[in-house]
Design a protein around this motif. Sequence first.
Motif, short mmCIF file in Angstrom:
data_model
loop_
_atom_site.label_atom_id
_atom_site.label_comp_id
_atom_site.label_asym_id
_atom_site.label_seq_id
_atom_site.Cartn_x
_atom_site.Cartn_y
_atom_site.Cartn_z
N THR A 158 -3.80 -9.48 -6.24
CA THR A 158 -2.49 -8.94 -5.87
C THR A 158 -2.03 -7.94 -6.93
N GLY B 212 -6.11 -12.72 -3.58
CA GLY B 212 -4.70 -12.51 -3.89
C GLY B 212 -4.25 -13.05 -5.23
N THR C 278 -2.69 -6.72 -1.74
CA THR C 278 -4.04 -6.68 -2.28
C THR C 278 -4.58 -5.27 -2.11
#
Length: 160
Positions: A107, A143, A113
């Motif tokens: 992330t 993520g 992402t």
Amino acid sequence: MPPPSLWARAHQFTVEFSSNPAWYAVQALPYLMEFPHECTEQTFNRLYANALARFWIEDLPPQTVSLVLVMDDPDAPVGTWDHWVAYDIEPRSEIPEAIESLGTAGTNSWGRTGYGGPCPPSGTHRYFFKLYALDIELNLKTGATTSQLVKAMEGHILDK
């Protein structure tokens, strides 16, 4: 010269012409509208980021199991801004142009992402690509944040 009309006003407008139909397709890409800044850097980097992000990787330690890539901006007004986070990347000597996925996507600071191109609100900014060689795969879910990566990498960094 006739006297100025109460109804006439000066208007400014821009005419855009392109003989290349690909330009209209580029303008229609929805992800360009998702970012708060409409600047040349943002548009250019969203379109050409992977073409610019070709890396040659040399001298990896022989015991390298995976790579981690973090691209950040330490000059962002809110603190370090992560533009690109990827981990569990297979060891390689090159990250080629136009790569669609790279390991597991982490992330970024936009809460998404993948790659987010530079578009600083003001001032001069520096962008750093940090590549870590690890002796393990992190096996984190898609993520993960940079702080989660830093914790997971502790004691496993062979080279930076």
